[in-house]
Write an enzyme that holds these catalytic residues in place. Structure first.
Site, PDB file in Angstrom:
ATOM      1  N   CYS A  75       0.708  -1.193  -0.363  1.00  0.00           N
ATOM      2  CA  CYS A  75      -0.167  -0.274  -0.162  1.00  0.00           C
ATOM      3  C   CYS A  75       1.018   1.519   0.067  1.00  0.00           C
ATOM      4  O   CYS A  75       1.821   1.197   0.849  1.00  0.00           O
ATOM      5  CB  CYS A  75      -0.689   0.073   1.562  1.00  0.00           C
ATOM      6  SG  CYS A  75      -1.112   1.110   2.118  1.00  0.00           S
ATOM      7  N   GLU A  76       0.599   2.296  -0.830  1.00  0.00           N
ATOM      8  CA  GLU A  76       1.379   3.481  -0.925  1.00  0.00           C
ATOM      9  C   GLU A  76       1.255   4.460  -0.325  1.00  0.00           C
ATOM     10  O   GLU A  76       2.287   5.652  -0.316  1.00  0.00           O
ATOM     11  CB  GLU A  76       0.870   3.871  -2.601  1.00  0.00           C
ATOM     12  CG  GLU A  76      -0.263   4.575  -2.438  1.00  0.00           C
ATOM     13  CD  GLU A  76      -0.784   4.871  -3.899  1.00  0.00           C
ATOM     14  OE1 GLU A  76       0.292   4.975  -5.195  1.00  0.00           O
ATOM     15  OE2 GLU A  76      -1.469   5.659  -4.117  1.00  0.00           O
ATOM     16  N   HIS A  77      -0.152   4.011   1.193  1.00  0.00           N
ATOM     17  CA  HIS A  77      -0.339   5.004   1.928  1.00  0.00           C
ATOM     18  C   HIS A  77       1.227   4.207   3.293  1.00  0.00           C
ATOM     19  O   HIS A  77       1.531   5.166   3.982  1.00  0.00           O
ATOM     20  CB  HIS A  77      -1.836   5.056   2.246  1.00  0.00           C
ATOM     21  CG  HIS A  77      -2.608   5.897   1.256  1.00  0.00           C
ATOM     22  ND1 HIS A  77      -3.468   4.852   0.592  1.00  0.00           N
ATOM     23  CD2 HIS A  77      -1.920   6.805   0.257  1.00  0.00           C
ATOM     24  CE1 HIS A  77      -3.817   5.949   0.039  1.00  0.00           C
ATOM     25  NE2 HIS A  77      -3.085   6.503  -0.911  1.00  0.00           N
ATOM     26  N   HIS A  78       1.377   3.741   3.393  1.00  0.00           N
ATOM     27  CA  HIS A  78       0.740   2.645   5.056  1.00  0.00           C
ATOM     28  C   HIS A  78       3.375   1.838   4.386  1.00  0.00           C
ATOM     29  O   HIS A  78       3.486   1.590   5.109  1.00  0.00           O
ATOM     30  CB  HIS A  78       0.739   2.141   5.926  1.00  0.00           C
ATOM     31  CG  HIS A  78      -0.147   2.851   5.963  1.00  0.00           C
ATOM     32  ND1 HIS A  78      -1.544   3.464   5.126  1.00  0.00           N
ATOM     33  CD2 HIS A  78      -0.812   3.675   6.310  1.00  0.00           C
ATOM     34  CE1 HIS A  78      -2.557   4.074   5.411  1.00  0.00           C
ATOM     35  NE2 HIS A  78      -2.019   4.842   6.734  1.00  0.00           N
ATOM     36  N   GLN A 116      -5.261  -1.340  -4.116  1.00  0.00           N
ATOM     37  CA  GLN A 116      -6.435  -1.845  -4.179  1.00  0.00           C
ATOM     38  C   GLN A 116      -6.747  -0.969  -5.932  1.00  0.00           C
ATOM     39  O   GLN A 116      -6.903  -2.118  -6.414  1.00  0.00           O
ATOM     40  CB  GLN A 116      -7.359  -2.465  -3.682  1.00  0.00           C
ATOM     41  CG  GLN A 116      -7.826  -4.040  -3.740  1.00  0.00           C
ATOM     42  CD  GLN A 116      -8.425  -4.640  -2.916  1.00  0.00           C
ATOM     43  OE1 GLN A 116      -8.306  -4.104  -1.725  1.00  0.00           O
ATOM     44  NE2 GLN A 116      -9.812  -4.878  -2.951  1.00  0.00           N
ATOM     45  N   HIS A 144      -6.177  -5.079   4.458  1.00  0.00           N
ATOM     46  CA  HIS A 144      -4.666  -4.549   3.994  1.00  0.00           C
ATOM     47  C   HIS A 144      -4.572  -4.675   5.546  1.00  0.00           C
ATOM     48  O   HIS A 144      -5.074  -4.028   7.203  1.00  0.00           O
ATOM     49  CB  HIS A 144      -5.131  -2.871   4.096  1.00  0.00           C
ATOM     50  CG  HIS A 144      -5.938  -2.885   2.637  1.00  0.00           C
ATOM     51  ND1 HIS A 144      -5.368  -2.278   1.921  1.00  0.00           N
ATOM     52  CD2 HIS A 144      -7.567  -3.848   1.926  1.00  0.00           C
ATOM     53  CE1 HIS A 144      -5.787  -1.688   0.167  1.00  0.00           C
ATOM     54  NE2 HIS A 144      -6.820  -3.026   0.703  1.00  0.00           N
ATOM     55  N   CYS A 146      -2.437  -2.267   6.443  1.00  0.00           N
ATOM     56  CA  CYS A 146      -2.702  -0.913   7.509  1.00  0.00           C
ATOM     57  C   CYS A 146      -3.696  -0.741   8.172  1.00  0.00           C
ATOM     58  O   CYS A 146      -3.913   0.639   8.766  1.00  0.00           O
ATOM     59  CB  CYS A 146      -1.927   0.433   6.157  1.00  0.00           C
ATOM     60  SG  CYS A 146      -3.156  -0.116   4.747  1.00  0.00           S
TER      61      CYS A 146
END
Ligand SMILES: [Zn+2]
Length: 186
Positions: A75-78, A116, A144, A146
């Site tokens: 995941c690119e956020h976390h 996703q 996820h 995260c």
């Protein structure tokens, strides 16, 4: 702009991160860690090129579907993994593709830092561009980390995304795919 993958840079940054954690990067358990992490990310960001071999379609005009394709992405956020399964279907026009290639497309499209929705769209887009089918449909269901190990700590919550194109956009093909792909839901 995307830059080429810099393995040495990742190694140095990981060492800096360990120091920022208050860790000693020279202690035995951590000595090889920057190297291991850099190798992991190289593998993750620079996947083998995909060979998408297609064949003449000898008159098959029904849905070809592969269910339960396991995949993992970051995941690119976390920077944490999301892990799950994809269902990929298409209705061929002039070409068909080797079945193992559908799973390979999913892996190929999961590389790098992702969300996703994008993985789902990239799989559909890749098949649409390289196979020119009458329709393609992709459903991805993932957990996820995260969400599971930080923030709301909603372990077990699954997220479903789908991308339906061509003849799957509406009508019987859509209904057939959604009934099939949704079957695995609890
Ligand atoms: Zn995340």
């Amino acid at each position: 702009m995307r830059q080429p993958f810099d393995e040495e840079g990742v190694r140095a940054a990981t060492r800096a991160l360990l120091l920022a954690f208050g860790e000693d990067p020279e202690r035995e358990g951590l000595r090889e860690t920057p190297d291991r992490i850099a190798r992991f990310y190289r593998e993750w960001f620079c996947p083998e090129p995909l060979k998408f071999t297609t064949f003449d379609n000898e008159g098959h005009d029904e849905m070809i579907v592969q269910e339960g394709i396991p995949f993992a992405a970051l995941c690119e956020h976390h920077g944490l993994p999301f892990v799950g399964q994809a269902t990929v279907a298409y209705i061929p026009d002039r070409r068909i593709v080797g079945l193992s290639k559908l799973a390979r497309v999913v892996h190929h499209c999961s590389a790098g830092l992702q969300n996703q929705e994008r993985v789902t769209g990239r799989v559909a887009c890749y098949i649409e561009e390289h196979l020119r089918p009458k329709g393609v449909a992709v459903m991805v269901r993932a957990e996820h980390l995260c969400m599971a190990i930080r923030g709301v700590r909603a372990a077990g919550a699954a997220t479903t995304t789908s991308d339906l194109r061509g003849v799957f956009r509406d009508g019987p093909a859509r209904a057939e795919f959604l009934a099939l792909a949704g079957r695995g839901r609890r």
